[in-house]
Design a protein around this motif. Structure first.
Motif, PDB file in Angstrom:
ATOM      1  N   ARG A 192       0.836  -1.208   0.000  1.00  0.00           N
ATOM      2  CA  ARG A 192       0.000   0.000   0.000  1.00  0.00           C
ATOM      3  C   ARG A 192       0.867   1.252   0.000  1.00  0.00           C
ATOM      4  O   ARG A 192       0.603   2.210  -0.747  1.00  0.00           O
ATOM      5  CB  ARG A 192      -0.921   0.006   1.222  1.00  0.00           C
ATOM      6  N   GLU A 193       1.893   1.255   0.848  1.00  0.00           N
ATOM      7  CA  GLU A 193       2.782   2.415   0.911  1.00  0.00           C
ATOM      8  C   GLU A 193       3.518   2.614  -0.405  1.00  0.00           C
ATOM      9  O   GLU A 193       3.705   3.747  -0.855  1.00  0.00           O
ATOM     10  CB  GLU A 193       3.781   2.239   2.068  1.00  0.00           C
ATOM     11  N   ARG A 194       3.931   1.529  -1.023  1.00  0.00           N
ATOM     12  CA  ARG A 194       4.618   1.614  -2.306  1.00  0.00           C
ATOM     13  C   ARG A 194       3.686   2.158  -3.384  1.00  0.00           C
ATOM     14  O   ARG A 194       4.072   2.982  -4.212  1.00  0.00           O
ATOM     15  CB  ARG A 194       5.135   0.220  -2.700  1.00  0.00           C
ATOM     16  N   PHE A 195       2.432   1.713  -3.354  1.00  0.00           N
ATOM     17  CA  PHE A 195       1.419   2.196  -4.305  1.00  0.00           C
ATOM     18  C   PHE A 195       1.245   3.709  -4.166  1.00  0.00           C
ATOM     19  O   PHE A 195       1.266   4.444  -5.159  1.00  0.00           O
ATOM     20  CB  PHE A 195       0.098   1.465  -4.035  1.00  0.00           C
ATOM     21  N   ARG A 196       1.067   4.194  -2.950  1.00  0.00           N
ATOM     22  CA  ARG A 196       0.880   5.634  -2.726  1.00  0.00           C
ATOM     23  C   ARG A 196       2.121   6.426  -3.140  1.00  0.00           C
ATOM     24  O   ARG A 196       2.020   7.500  -3.736  1.00  0.00           O
ATOM     25  CB  ARG A 196       0.570   5.908  -1.253  1.00  0.00           C
ATOM     26  N   GLU A 197       3.280   5.881  -2.819  1.00  0.00           N
ATOM     27  CA  GLU A 197       4.532   6.566  -3.144  1.00  0.00           C
ATOM     28  C   GLU A 197       4.690   6.738  -4.659  1.00  0.00           C
ATOM     29  O   GLU A 197       5.017   7.832  -5.140  1.00  0.00           O
ATOM     30  CB  GLU A 197       5.696   5.756  -2.570  1.00  0.00           C
ATOM     31  N   LEU A 198       4.432   5.665  -5.411  1.00  0.00           N
ATOM     32  CA  LEU A 198       4.578   5.731  -6.869  1.00  0.00           C
ATOM     33  C   LEU A 198       3.521   6.642  -7.483  1.00  0.00           C
ATOM     34  O   LEU A 198       3.807   7.421  -8.403  1.00  0.00           O
ATOM     35  CB  LEU A 198       4.477   4.327  -7.467  1.00  0.00           C
ATOM     36  N   LEU A 199       2.279   6.562  -6.969  1.00  0.00           N
ATOM     37  CA  LEU A 199       1.191   7.373  -7.525  1.00  0.00           C
ATOM     38  C   LEU A 199       1.412   8.855  -7.238  1.00  0.00           C
ATOM     39  O   LEU A 199       1.230   9.705  -8.127  1.00  0.00           O
ATOM     40  CB  LEU A 199      -0.144   6.908  -6.947  1.00  0.00           C
ATOM     41  N   GLU A 200       1.795   9.189  -6.035  1.00  0.00           N
ATOM     42  CA  GLU A 200       2.044  10.583  -5.684  1.00  0.00           C
ATOM     43  C   GLU A 200       3.238  11.135  -6.458  1.00  0.00           C
ATOM     44  O   GLU A 200       3.293  12.323  -6.776  1.00  0.00           O
ATOM     45  CB  GLU A 200       2.289  10.716  -4.173  1.00  0.00           C
ATOM     46  N   GLY A 201       4.194  10.268  -6.772  1.00  0.00           N
ATOM     47  CA  GLY A 201       5.388  10.717  -7.468  1.00  0.00           C
ATOM     48  C   GLY A 201       5.158  11.078  -8.918  1.00  0.00           C
ATOM     49  O   GLY A 201       5.775  12.006  -9.446  1.00  0.00           O
ATOM     50  N   SER A 202       4.242  10.350  -9.596  1.00  0.00           N
ATOM     51  CA  SER A 202       4.045  10.569 -11.034  1.00  0.00           C
ATOM     52  C   SER A 202       2.637  11.046 -11.392  1.00  0.00           C
ATOM     53  O   SER A 202       2.395  11.483 -12.518  1.00  0.00           O
ATOM     54  CB  SER A 202       4.346   9.276 -11.802  1.00  0.00           C
ATOM     55  N   GLY A 203       1.684  10.938 -10.475  1.00  0.00           N
ATOM     56  CA  GLY A 203       0.312  11.360 -10.759  1.00  0.00           C
ATOM     57  C   GLY A 203      -0.538  10.288 -11.389  1.00  0.00           C
ATOM     58  O   GLY A 203      -1.762  10.400 -11.439  1.00  0.00           O
ATOM     59  N   SER A 204       0.102   9.226 -11.892  1.00  0.00           N
ATOM     60  CA  SER A 204      -0.641   8.100 -12.465  1.00  0.00           C
ATOM     61  C   SER A 204       0.211   6.849 -12.331  1.00  0.00           C
ATOM     62  O   SER A 204       1.436   6.921 -12.192  1.00  0.00           O
ATOM     63  CB  SER A 204      -0.995   8.350 -13.936  1.00  0.00           C
ATOM     64  N   LEU A 205      -0.455   5.706 -12.379  1.00  0.00           N
ATOM     65  CA  LEU A 205       0.235   4.437 -12.171  1.00  0.00           C
ATOM     66  C   LEU A 205      -0.488   3.355 -12.958  1.00  0.00           C
ATOM     67  O   LEU A 205      -1.716   3.271 -12.917  1.00  0.00           O
ATOM     68  CB  LEU A 205       0.233   4.100 -10.678  1.00  0.00           C
ATOM     69  N   ARG A 206       0.278   2.541 -13.690  1.00  0.00           N
ATOM     70  CA  ARG A 206      -0.329   1.476 -14.495  1.00  0.00           C
ATOM     71  C   ARG A 206       0.195   0.113 -14.054  1.00  0.00           C
ATOM     72  O   ARG A 206       1.395  -0.064 -13.814  1.00  0.00           O
ATOM     73  CB  ARG A 206      -0.006   1.671 -15.984  1.00  0.00           C
ATOM     74  N   ASP A 207      -0.737  -0.828 -13.965  1.00  0.00           N
ATOM     75  CA  ASP A 207      -0.416  -2.246 -13.764  1.00  0.00           C
ATOM     76  C   ASP A 207       0.492  -2.498 -12.555  1.00  0.00           C
ATOM     77  O   ASP A 207       1.486  -3.215 -12.637  1.00  0.00           O
ATOM     78  CB  ASP A 207       0.228  -2.830 -15.030  1.00  0.00           C
ATOM     79  N   PHE A 208       0.120  -1.896 -11.425  1.00  0.00           N
ATOM     80  CA  PHE A 208       0.832  -2.155 -10.173  1.00  0.00           C
ATOM     81  C   PHE A 208       0.265  -3.449  -9.586  1.00  0.00           C
ATOM     82  O   PHE A 208      -0.927  -3.538  -9.293  1.00  0.00           O
ATOM     83  CB  PHE A 208       0.636  -0.990  -9.203  1.00  0.00           C
ATOM     84  N   GLU A 209       1.102  -4.464  -9.417  1.00  0.00           N
ATOM     85  CA  GLU A 209       0.636  -5.773  -8.964  1.00  0.00           C
ATOM     86  C   GLU A 209       0.752  -5.876  -7.444  1.00  0.00           C
ATOM     87  O   GLU A 209       1.772  -5.521  -6.860  1.00  0.00           O
ATOM     88  CB  GLU A 209       1.417  -6.890  -9.658  1.00  0.00           C
ATOM     89  N   CYS A 210      -0.335  -6.350  -6.835  1.00  0.00           N
ATOM     90  CA  CYS A 210      -0.382  -6.443  -5.379  1.00  0.00           C
ATOM     91  C   CYS A 210      -1.445  -7.457  -4.986  1.00  0.00           C
ATOM     92  O   CYS A 210      -2.170  -7.980  -5.836  1.00  0.00           O
ATOM     93  CB  CYS A 210      -0.699  -5.077  -4.761  1.00  0.00           C
ATOM     94  N   GLU A 211      -1.559  -7.706  -3.681  1.00  0.00           N
ATOM     95  CA  GLU A 211      -2.576  -8.615  -3.157  1.00  0.00           C
ATOM     96  C   GLU A 211      -3.618  -7.813  -2.388  1.00  0.00           C
ATOM     97  O   GLU A 211      -3.279  -6.997  -1.528  1.00  0.00           O
ATOM     98  CB  GLU A 211      -1.943  -9.672  -2.242  1.00  0.00           C
ATOM     99  N   LEU A 212      -4.900  -8.035  -2.712  1.00  0.00           N
ATOM    100  CA  LEU A 212      -6.005  -7.364  -2.036  1.00  0.00           C
ATOM    101  C   LEU A 212      -6.847  -8.401  -1.293  1.00  0.00           C
ATOM    102  O   LEU A 212      -6.895  -9.570  -1.682  1.00  0.00           O
ATOM    103  CB  LEU A 212      -6.862  -6.601  -3.045  1.00  0.00           C
ATOM    104  N   VAL A 213      -7.537  -7.941  -0.251  1.00  0.00           N
ATOM    105  CA  VAL A 213      -8.278  -8.852   0.627  1.00  0.00           C
ATOM    106  C   VAL A 213      -9.769  -8.566   0.569  1.00  0.00           C
ATOM    107  O   VAL A 213     -10.196  -7.407   0.637  1.00  0.00           O
ATOM    108  CB  VAL A 213      -7.799  -8.707   2.094  1.00  0.00           C
ATOM    109  N   SER A 214     -10.585  -9.612   0.432  1.00  0.00           N
ATOM    110  CA  SER A 214     -12.037  -9.463   0.420  1.00  0.00           C
ATOM    111  C   SER A 214     -12.582  -9.552   1.844  1.00  0.00           C
ATOM    112  O   SER A 214     -11.842  -9.809   2.801  1.00  0.00           O
ATOM    113  CB  SER A 214     -12.675 -10.550  -0.451  1.00  0.00           C
ATOM    114  N   LYS A 215     -13.884  -9.371   1.978  1.00  0.00           N
ATOM    115  CA  LYS A 215     -14.534  -9.394   3.295  1.00  0.00           C
ATOM    116  C   LYS A 215     -14.329 -10.722   4.010  1.00  0.00           C
ATOM    117  O   LYS A 215     -14.099 -10.757   5.223  1.00  0.00           O
ATOM    118  CB  LYS A 215     -16.032  -9.104   3.135  1.00  0.00           C
ATOM    119  N   ASN A 216     -14.408 -11.823   3.260  1.00  0.00           N
ATOM    120  CA  ASN A 216     -14.277 -13.139   3.889  1.00  0.00           C
ATOM    121  C   ASN A 216     -12.830 -13.586   4.073  1.00  0.00           C
ATOM    122  O   ASN A 216     -12.568 -14.731   4.434  1.00  0.00           O
ATOM    123  CB  ASN A 216     -15.056 -14.201   3.100  1.00  0.00           C
ATOM    124  N   GLY A 217     -11.873 -12.667   3.830  1.00  0.00           N
ATOM    125  CA  GLY A 217     -10.468 -12.989   4.046  1.00  0.00           C
ATOM    126  C   GLY A 217      -9.754 -13.556   2.848  1.00  0.00           C
ATOM    127  O   GLY A 217      -8.567 -13.870   2.914  1.00  0.00           O
TER     128      GLY A 217
END
Length: 482
Positions: A192-217
């Motif tokens: 998450r921190e890396r995502f914010r850092e890259l987005l704030e640095g360039s204003g846009s971000l493409r194809d950032f790969e990460c793991e997201l969590v749903s409600k059921n885990g």
């Protein structure tokens, strides 16, 4: 030829109309003035959308100009409405502008140039607002109808909006989701921190790969593309983020790697088994020959040593057979089973193990309305193996095991968690390798076999947040390994 601007005056005083017409007579021929003398006729004309701009007197007998303005806007009027009044009351001015008036003019101070400027400004503003609304409607349509999740958030993590595709993906109701922050969605805080850092640095971000969590885990491997835009209503920068679920692709890649390892393991196991079997057979023959010799058969010490050697040869033979068995791809005996009932049966069959170790086990199973195609005995064997590992890992009381079953998109997900020390993160990539174990007097083949069984079912087995997670496909009509 320049098109005439059609202007309608809504005023119940004919003298005011005559004065207003005199002002328009002094303007260029680009304006055409019409007049209605009542509230109802004014609303009727607005609803017919026959004019480009409306001049509305504040006092109309039946209602005020503010009332007419509010009713017109509620009816979807997009043409500019300019409010007229006979005095300079600042409260009326403010009320008119707050209600959506394009401008406000005082009758006693009206001049041709002022009317001309007000109309031109109001029309330009109306066209700009119309373009913005059209753009907003298009964006809203795309936003709501997109299958991919679209998230609107900001630097602090506050969530401003989520489309229906996003609610379905994460498994939340809208009221629940809007209480979250984006911290609740990222599986890994560093990502998450890396995502914010890259987005704030360039204003846009493409194809950032990460793991997201749903409600059921459930953890999903995703690609996210985002850009920063100014929210003109709240005057703050927001992130517009489009999420693509790559879990299926990642699963195929992981399965391909696993299948490759399985094929290599099977090849090595069979070759190694043959290489070991021949010398062991020769050793056993020699041992039998030595044991039968008269001078040795009467020597108890030598006979004892021979038995030790023979016992260890048998142990090596059994270990090799287990290794070969754990790496073999065997035919599945497929049948349709109620997965919740299968889990309950497995637990019932392990009752002696659980009671003997004073284990408190809890179940929380989602019950499907359909049966899953699987090899019942092999899946039971996998459950037994993982529960047995959990039992052996726990050293302190109370000893707790929790088994949950949940629907995760097109798969049934079984999570087995205990309150033991868990799997050391540095070993998570090794625990499914043959012969790897951190326990004494264990051959390290149980999890290897369990992963192979899940893979042959087109499912998978992984460790997530200290729990063992088994996934089985619900719709499994495609060819399985045999």
């Amino acid at each position: 030829m320049k098109q005439e601007i059609l202007v309608l005056l809504i005023d119940d005083d004919e003298d005011d109309y005559i004065l207003t017409k005199g002002i328009f007579d002094q303007l260029a021929d680009s304006y055409s003035l019409s007049w209605v003398n009542s509230y109802d006729k004014g609303i009727s004309a607005i609803l017919k959308r026959q004019f480009d701009v409306y001049l509305v007197d504040y006092r109309l007998g039946k209602g005020t100009g503010i009332d007419l303005l509010n009713e017109a806007i509620r009816s979807g009027c997009e043409q500019p409405i300019i409010m007229l009044t006979g005095n300079g009351d600042i409260s009326i001015d403010q009320q008119a502008m707050d209600s959506g008036a394009a401008d406000y003019l005082i009758k006693d101070r009206i001049e041709p140039s002022l009317v001309d400027r007000s109309i031109r400004y109001s029309l330009k503003q109306a066209n700009t607002l119309k373009a913005l609304k059209d753009s907003e409607r298009k964006y809203k349509t795309i936003f709501e109808q997109a299958n991919d999740p679209i998230l609107v958030s900001d630097y602090s993590g506050r969530i401003h909006d989520i489309n229906n595709g996003g609610l379905k993906f994460f498994g939340y109701e809208r009221s629940e989701f809007m209480t979250l922050t984006d911290k609740d969605l990222f599986h890994n805080a560093a990502e998450r921190e890396r995502f914010r850092e890259l987005l704030e640095g360039s204003g846009s971000l493409r194809d950032f790969e990460c793991e997201l969590v749903s409600k059921n885990g459930g953890v999903y491997y995703c690609s996210i593309s985002s850009f920063i835009q100014m929210d003109l209503i709240n005057f703050t920068e927001v992130y517009h983020t489009i999420i693509r679920d790559l879990s299926y692709r990642k699963g195929i890649e992981d399965q391909s790697v696993t299948l490759g390892k399985m094929a290599i393991s099977e090849h090595i196991a069979k070759g190694l088994g043959q290489e070991i079997r021949d010398p062991l057979t020769a050793i056993n023959l020699v041992l039998d020959e030595l044991a039968s010799q008269e001078e040795i058969s009467e020597n108890e010490s030598v006979q004892a040593y021979l038995e030790i050697i023979k016992g260890n040869c048998d142990r090596v033979t059994g270990l090799m057979q287990n290794f070969i068995s754990s790496t073999e791809t065997k035919t599945l005996n497929l049948q349709r089973c109620d997965i919740a009932e299968l889990i309950e049966e497995s637990i019932s069959e392990m009752e002696d193990l659980l009671v003997g170790h004073h284990i408190k086990l809890s179940l929380d199973l989602f019950r499907l309305d359909k049966k899953i195609l699987l090899d019942k005995l092999k899946i039971k064997d996998v459950l037994r193996s993982i529960v047995k590992n959990a039992v052996e890992a726990m050293q302190q009381y109370p000893k707790l095991i929790h088994i949950s079953g949940a629907l995760s998109q097109d798969r049934y997900e079984i999570s087995i968690a205990d309150n033991g020390p868990g799997v050391d993160p540095k070993y998570q990539d090794q625990i499914f390798e043959p012969f790897f174990t951190t326990k004494k007097r264990a051959n390290g083949l149980g999890l290897t076999h369990a992963q192979r069984v899940l893979t042959t079912h087109n499912g998978n087995l992984r460790v997530s947040n200290g729990s063992f997670v088994l996934q089985l496909p619900i719709e499994n009509e495609i060819s399985l390994w045999s």
